[in-house]
Write an enzyme that holds these catalytic residues in place. Structure first.
Site, PDB file in Angstrom:
ATOM      1  N   HIS C 134       0.098 -22.764  24.061  1.00 55.85           N
ATOM      2  CA  HIS C 134       1.023 -23.573  24.823  1.00 55.85           C
ATOM      3  C   HIS C 134       0.492 -24.871  24.547  1.00 55.85           C
ATOM      4  O   HIS C 134       0.628 -25.747  25.332  1.00 55.85           O
ATOM      5  CB  HIS C 134       0.673 -23.334  26.265  1.00 55.85           C
ATOM      6  CG  HIS C 134       1.115 -21.718  26.406  1.00 55.85           C
ATOM      7  ND1 HIS C 134       0.204 -20.707  26.479  1.00 55.85           N
ATOM      8  CD2 HIS C 134       2.037 -21.003  26.587  1.00 55.85           C
ATOM      9  CE1 HIS C 134       0.746 -19.543  26.489  1.00 55.85           C
ATOM     10  NE2 HIS C 134       2.002 -19.939  26.947  1.00 55.85           N
ATOM     11  N   GLY C 135      -0.252 -25.275  23.499  1.00 54.62           N
ATOM     12  CA  GLY C 135      -0.523 -26.715  23.074  1.00 54.62           C
ATOM     13  C   GLY C 135      -1.663 -27.330  23.890  1.00 54.62           C
ATOM     14  O   GLY C 135      -1.397 -28.489  24.292  1.00 54.62           O
TER      15      GLY C 135
END
Lengths: 422, 259, 169
Positions: C134-135
């Site tokens: 999810h970065g």
């Protein structure tokens, strides 16, 4: 039964009940009119429900730790016994629970035999019960295989080999059951799957069993139909609930004693030796609850006929409602049947004892006589007795017998008065 | 109530009957007073610790105990060695570990979490070293023998000269408690074969008792917890049964019937 | 039923219910507790790692309690970068000095504090780690700088047994 008139008092309840009549069901179950003269032998239905739920709950938790693999099953059971939190407790409850389950089911079955509960209009209840009993034996047998000890392995070998008695296709069926050329890992994994499945089948059949019971209502120790529900019956709750609860607690004390103080006494020591396909234990003995049938199997000197005899011994029960020709249900009013009933009880106990003994000499002879008598009881004695027996007059209603004390006393009094009349 | 008495009579008859028939062979084993029997039975810690010493100095040369870990020696309800001592015991054994970053197996001193080191690599090696007879794993040995602790205790003291007329093969010994009287294991214990740390005299009888106690614990490590819980559970059930009995009497008093 | 006199029923029935409820609760506990880590799992709480062969600027990953642990031997620039960050720039303020007692070695659980993925090495906007799920971006001290993760990567309990061996747990 008053279930059709039932309307929930609350608005939400009514809304829900119109869509799914669970409250009607609950009301039916609590108000269910039960004969008020039921004795403690009738509490085993409730006890059996408890046993089934206990086995399912403990079984589910064991399945979270058990590994169904021939190389790891024995070790995983030891892991449960040593390391898993309360694993020893859960396993001992499950293992002894099987024995308690069978103890209760035998009492339940013999209660039915004594009081003629299998007779019209309760044949379907009885037949469902026999199917449940067969499934219980299958579940118990497969469960016993799972720890993968010596008795597991050799028990599985012997029982699956029974199918090889079938002419022509027998060998093929056995290979199919094993998934190989001997009992091995494929056998273990499929037994685990089926052992997991069967209890839920039993649960479904238990629902049908109770449903079928609630159509005609309970039989009772006097064996006569309910004349006036208001006088002869009490609502299931709280009267029967509390009585079943009391009996269940007594049962649990016995259960607890086994679990905590002699958890291995009903098992066999050899099952703590890991399965070894090279060595057979000196005495192969099934669990105690299968011993009578094991004795019947061994008392016939022919492979196929032995298996047939053993299966017939169970299946004959399914046609019992039609073999027993007597119109009177309860043995209380059947003086001759009562004698034969107790002889049958003794016969089955003797068969059980012989099943644990080596099949030779005097033991074998006794087992053969007992086997013959078992079939004689159902095939000859029962049909003839219905026509020949002189029964005692039954009371007019349940209330009459209740007020006269126990049914036995009432029967005695009836007998006295009928003798005086002569 | 009369029915209940009948019921209990039948239950006990049935179970006693089967228990009796299952223990078909009755042998008069040597008797001793086991501290772990009975309602409140507990292990004798001293005996367990001495028993471990007998196991490790005598039995462990041939018999594995593969389901036990060194941490068990310090756990509650067992020999309860102090944790430091248990660590030292573990560290005195070498275990194979790995592979390491180079892909090689290496040996290191055992840790508490390791399983008891086995005397042989596998069952075949054990058989080969013992004239074809596999010295059974001792983890659950007590539960795997019909006579239980009494059998093991007697067997250890049951070595005798073979009665005249009975010839024994090479490497086979006579033991009056062994099934069939022939045993491949030579008498493992003799007076003073080991020296107990706590000064107890290491007679054959004493060592037999200690090692059997140890084996009982090994097979049933939660025995003490089981007895404690069992007593509480049964007392609880009796109290609840009495309460429910009187509740039942009260409820049924509304009906003109006997319960 | 018809008998509605509560005082008489009370004691016996209440006592029965209460005692029954206590028993039911006592039965439920073993069934719940059996799912907790068992004795053999708890016993595996610590593991020792030989880090003698790890070069500067390299990371090794070892397994501890079933989770990856990153052990990074940091370069001087990385240490400088980690120690020069202002506390107010951090989402989860922690001094690098507290996270790495021995500045050369950073030991932490290689588990993203967002939803448990394993972040990638030498990636992201802050020269540290980047979680591909999810970065989330982590810096050279394993602290969260950008993205959805709420906390820095966790530093487990560890100690140097000797110059080359780290004991985790």
């Amino acid at each position: 039964m008053s279930d059709h008139d039932y309307t929930p008092s609350s608005k939400v309840g009514k809304w829900f009940n119109d869509r799914l009549p669970l409250l009607t069901l609950a009301n039916h179950l609590t108000d269910y009119p039960t004969p008020k003269n039921l004795n403690y032998w009738w509490t085993f239905g409730g006890i059996l429900t408890f046993c089934l739920i206990t086995q399912i709950v403990t079984g589910l938790t064991l399945a979270m730790h058990y590994i169904a693999h021939a190389d790891m099953a024995f070790e995983s059971v030891e892991h449960i016994m040593r390391d898993v939190n309360y694993g020893w407790l859960i396993r001992y409850i499950h293992a002894n629970g099987a024995s308690m389950f069978f103890l209760a089911v035998y009492i339940h079955i013999f209660r039915s035999l004594f009081y003629g509960s299998y007779k019209s209009p309760r044949e379907i209840i009885w037949i469902i019960g026999i199917i449940i009993y067969l499934l219980m034996m299958a579940a118990a047998f497969m469960g016993y295989v799972l720890p993968w000890g010596q008795m597991s392995f050799w028990g599985a070998t012997v029982i699956t080999n029974l199918f090889s008695a079938i002419p022509l296709v027998g060998e093929g069926i056995v290979t199919w059951l094993w998934g190989g050329y001997s009992v091995d890992n494929p056998t273990l994994t499929r037994f685990f799957t089926l052992h997991y499945l069967i209890p839920f089948l039993i649960l479904g059949l238990v629902v049908l069993h109770i449903w079928a019971l609630h159509v005609p209502g309970n039989n009772n120790p006097v064996g006569i139909d309910i004349k006036k529900p208001s006088k002869d019956t009490v609502p299931f709750h709280p009267y029967i609930v509390i009585k079943d609860g009391f009996a269940l607690l007594m049962f649990m004390i016995v259960f607890a004693f086994f679990v905590f103080y002699s958890p291995n006494i009903l098992g066999h020591a050899d099952n703590y030796i890991e399965a070894n396909p090279m060595v057979t234990p000196a005495h192969i003995v099934p669990e105690w609850y299968l011993l009578p049938f094991y004795a019947i199997l061994r008392s016939v000197p022919d492979k196929l006929l032995g298996v047939v005899a053993m299966l017939s011994a169970i299946l004959i029960l399914a046609v019992l409602p039609w073999l027993d020709t007597s119109k009177i249900r309860s043995a209380v009013f059947r003086p001759l049947y009562k004698q034969f009933y107790w002889i049958l009880v003794a016969d089955v106990l003797i068969l059980g004892y012989m099943g644990a003994m080596p099949a030779e000499g005097l033991y074998l002879l006794i087992a053969r006589v007992a086997t013959a008598y078992y079939f004689l009881h159902f095939l000859v004695i029962l049909p003839v007795l219905g026509f020949k027996e002189k029964t005692i007059p039954v009371p007019l209603s349940i209330t009459e017998s209740v007020l006269g004390g126990s049914p036995n006393l009432a029967a005695a009094r009836n007998r006295e008065s009928s003798e005086k009349l002569k | 109530m009369k029915n209940l008495i009948k019921l209990f009579y039948i239950i006990s008859f049935f179970f006693l009957g089967t228990a009796y028939s299952l223990s078909a062979e009755k042998v008069d084993y040597l008797k001793t007073d086991w501290s772990f029997k009975g309602l409140f039975g507990k292990f004798d810690r001293g005996s367990l610790q001495r028993g471990y010493q007998v196991y490790t100095e005598v039995c462990a040369a041939c018999h594995s105990m593969k389901y036990l870990s060194y941490r068990n020696l310090a756990e509650k309800g067992g020999p309860e060695f102090p944790i430091i001592q248990a660590k030292a015991i573990a560290a005195s054994f070498e275990v194979l570990d790995g592979p390491n970053a180079d892909g090689e197996m290496f040996t290191r001193p055992a840790k508490l979490s390791d399983k008891f080191v086995m005397p042989y690599e596998n069952e075949k090696a054990a058989q080969a070293a013992n004239g074809g007879a596999y010295p059974p794993d001792m983890s659950v040995l007590v539960k795997a023998r019909g006579g239980g602790v009494d059998y093991i205790y007697s067997l250890l003291q049951g070595y005798e000269d073979a009665p005249s007329g009975l010839t024994l093969d090479e490497g086979v010994h006579y033991n009056k408690y062994m099934y069939g009287n022939k045993i491949k294991m030579s008498a493992p214990l003799s007076d003073g074969i080991i020296e107990y740390g706590d000064g107890t005299v290491a007679s054959v009888e004493q060592m037999s008792k200690d090692v059997t106690t140890f084996l009982m614990w090994a097979a049933e490590p939660h025995l003490e917890a089981r007895h404690r819980m069992g007593f509480k559970a049964i007392v609880y059930l009796i109290i609840l049964t009495v309460l429910v009995y009187f509740s039942m009497k009260k409820i049924w008093s509304r009906v003109e019937s006997e319960v | 039923m018809s008998d509605k006199k509560p005082e008489r029923r009370d004691f016996l029935f209440t006592a029965s219910y209460a005692v029954g409820a206590v028993g039911a609760a006592a039965v439920v506990w073993p069934l719940i507790d059996q799912m907790n880590p068992d004795a053999s799992v708890k016993a595996l709480a610590s593991t020792e790692v030989d880090v003698g062969s790890v070069k500067r600027g390299n990371t090794i990953t070892v397994l501890w309690r079933g989770k990856p642990v990153f052990i990074r031997r940091r370069t001087e620039e990385e240490i400088k970068e980690a120690r020069s960050v202002k506390m107010e720039d951090l989402i989860h303020p922690e001094k690098d000095e507290d996270r790495a007692k021995n500045p050369e070695w950073l030991v932490m659980l290689g588990v993203c504090t967002h939803l448990g993925c394993v972040p990638l090495n030498d990636k992201g906007d802050y020269d540290g780690w980047f979680c591909p799920c999810h970065g989330s971006h982590y810096d050279t001290s394993g602290r969260i700088r950008k993205g959805p993760a709420p906390l820095n990567m966790e530093v487990p309990k560890y100690e140097f047994v000797n110059a080359n061996t780290i004991k985790i747990g």
